[in-house]
Design an enzyme around this catalytic site. Structure first.
Site, PDB file in Angstrom:
ATOM      1  N   ASP A  79       0.826  -1.207   0.000  1.00  0.00           N
ATOM      2  CA  ASP A  79       0.000   0.000   0.000  1.00  0.00           C
ATOM      3  C   ASP A  79       0.861   1.259   0.000  1.00  0.00           C
ATOM      4  O   ASP A  79       2.042   1.236   0.346  1.00  0.00           O
ATOM      5  CB  ASP A  79      -0.954   0.010   1.197  1.00  0.00           C
ATOM      6  N   GLU A 137      -0.685  -1.943   5.228  1.00  0.00           N
ATOM      7  CA  GLU A 137       0.189  -1.902   6.402  1.00  0.00           C
ATOM      8  C   GLU A 137       0.163  -0.527   7.057  1.00  0.00           C
ATOM      9  O   GLU A 137       0.358  -0.411   8.270  1.00  0.00           O
ATOM     10  CB  GLU A 137       1.633  -2.243   5.986  1.00  0.00           C
ATOM     11  N   GLU A 138      -0.103   0.504   6.264  1.00  0.00           N
ATOM     12  CA  GLU A 138       0.042   1.879   6.747  1.00  0.00           C
ATOM     13  C   GLU A 138      -1.115   2.377   7.607  1.00  0.00           C
ATOM     14  O   GLU A 138      -0.990   3.413   8.262  1.00  0.00           O
ATOM     15  CB  GLU A 138       0.192   2.838   5.554  1.00  0.00           C
ATOM     16  N   ARG A 176      17.697  -7.014  15.068  1.00  0.00           N
ATOM     17  CA  ARG A 176      17.596  -6.885  16.521  1.00  0.00           C
ATOM     18  C   ARG A 176      16.768  -8.030  17.065  1.00  0.00           C
ATOM     19  O   ARG A 176      15.641  -8.265  16.616  1.00  0.00           O
ATOM     20  CB  ARG A 176      16.973  -5.555  16.942  1.00  0.00           C
ATOM     21  N   HIS A 362       7.978   8.577   4.626  1.00  0.00           N
ATOM     22  CA  HIS A 362       6.737   9.359   4.728  1.00  0.00           C
ATOM     23  C   HIS A 362       6.976  10.831   4.384  1.00  0.00           C
ATOM     24  O   HIS A 362       6.258  11.709   4.867  1.00  0.00           O
ATOM     25  CB  HIS A 362       6.106   9.222   6.116  1.00  0.00           C
TER      26      HIS A 362
END
Length: 399
Positions: A79, A137-138, A176, A362
């Site tokens: 997306d 996802e956003e 991580r 973004h």
């Protein structure tokens, strides 16, 4: 793995072509009809079986190896964002106010070409690879939840994902173990007072003053109610009490976000926020409306898959640096997959090392260095292949 690397490199130009097409034709979260159809058409040409409309606009393809074994899932999102692009790219967005400003076009191009390569190698696979193309996802609640509910993880033993990261150099991979990305929540507060003339504040119940006190008081939650060894953020992003210069507003509205890694800290902040809001409103004679919306949970990488991904990255051609990255306060709904199956999520650098002025994610001028995509494909592909054909620690499986 040399043959696998060569196949990925051979398809680099196709990867770039796919990415640029998607960049020109972005679609917002939950509206990705054409993007999903484009992905389906790609798998039709490959002859790889898939399920469309999984949990919405999601698509799940499956490559079955010639030999039985485990099942590894790989995920990419597709997306875009409601941002007006301001780059000078020849393939910039053709859709007004919509832009791939987070690299999801690159994620999708990476996974599609990787699927093509893995399909060529399926006779060598000891197990199966599930390719999860995720919508939305956003935007909370995100596409991962409904895709999981619709069975995208059925039979999956482990899952891997990567994010092309535009502020880290191409050739760098960051991992991580444990908490990596924060839970991302939203809150909305409306302070309801009684407006009036600015020259007669004693006849009003000043919503602006109460809301201003609240902005300061909410910051004390992290500094005075959260263990200093824990991480948390409470940020006000919007304060609206629009009115004439000489009129005290009837109401004031605040919007903001809370970021945490611990569920207990998350719950305590939510409860404490309402206590603070209630106290300020009692002292000012105002009333309030409070809405706390839980977004994605914290993304917590599992130990063995993370060690496996780290080891794979360390031996990849083109990778110059493999490092542990500090926990990030950004949110990612890949977290939901990790609540159901073991897995790991990593960052792959996507910045031109010679670039000086780099726009963050973004941003209207966001862009990635496309040379990062084959590195991401090799990382995901080798993680899958070696997980199927070898033990996670890198040792050959024994029967």
């Amino acid at each position: 793995m040399q043959h696998f690397y060569e196949l990925v490199d051979r398809h680099y130009h196709e990867m770039v072509e796919i990415r640029r097409y998607l960049h020109e034709n972005p679609e917002l979260s939950f509206q990705e009809v054409n993007t999903s159809a484009y992905i389906a058409k790609f798998y039709d040409k490959l002859g790889v079986p898939y399920r469309a409309n999984v949990g919405g606009h999601g698509l799940v393809a499956r490559i079955e190896g010639k030999k039985p074994g485990k099942t590894v899932a790989l995920r990419a999102d597709f997306d875009a964002l409601p941002i007006q692009e301001k780059t000078d790219l020849p393939f910039r967005s053709k859709v007004d106010g919509v832009m791939h400003a987070c690299g999801h076009d690159g994620h999708t191009a990476t996974l599609l070409v990787l699927a093509k390569v893995l399909n060529q190698l399926k006779d060598e696979l000891e197990g199966n690879v599930v390719l999860i193309h995720q919508h939305a996802e956003e935007l909370v609640p995100g596409g991962a939840v409904t895709m999981i509910e619709d069975g995208c993880l059925d039979g999956v033993d482990v899952i891997y994902g990567v994010h092309l990261w535009a502020t880290d150099n191409v050739g760098e991979v960051y991992y991580r173990e444990g908490p990596f990305m924060a839970a991302a929540d939203q809150f909305d507060v409306k302070i309801i007072g009684r407006g009036g003339h600015g020259a007669q504040p004693h006849r009003t119940k000043d919503s602006v003053l109460a809301a201003s006190q609240l902005v300061v008081a909410l910051q004390q939650i992290v500094s005075r109610n959260v263990d200093p060894l824990e991480s948390a953020v409470v940020s006000i992003g919007s304060f609206v009490a629009e009115n004439a210069f000489n009129v005290i507003a009837d109401s004031a509205s605040l919007k903001g976000t809370v970021r945490t890694f611990s569920e207990s800290v998350r719950g305590n902040i939510e409860a404490r926020m309402e206590e603070v809001i209630k106290g300020i409103c009692m002292s000012s004679g105002t009333d309030y409306e409070f809405k706390y919306t839980r977004g994605y949970p914290a993304l917590v990488n599992h130990k063995e898959p993370t060690e496996h991904l780290k080891k794979v990255a360390s031996s990849l051609p083109g990778v110059l640096r493999v490092s542990e990255k500090a926990a990030q306060m950004g949110g990612e709904d890949f977290a939901y997959y990790l609540e159901h199956v073991p897995g790991s999520f990593a960052y792959v650098g996507a910045k031109d090392p010679d670039a000086v002025d780099v726009a963050p994610h973004h941003h209207p001028k966001f862009m990635i260095d496309e040379r990062s995509m084959p590195i991401a494909a090799k990382l995901l592909g080798e993680a899958a292949l070696s997980h199927l054909n070898y033990a996670p620690a890198g040792k050959v499986k024994t029967n």
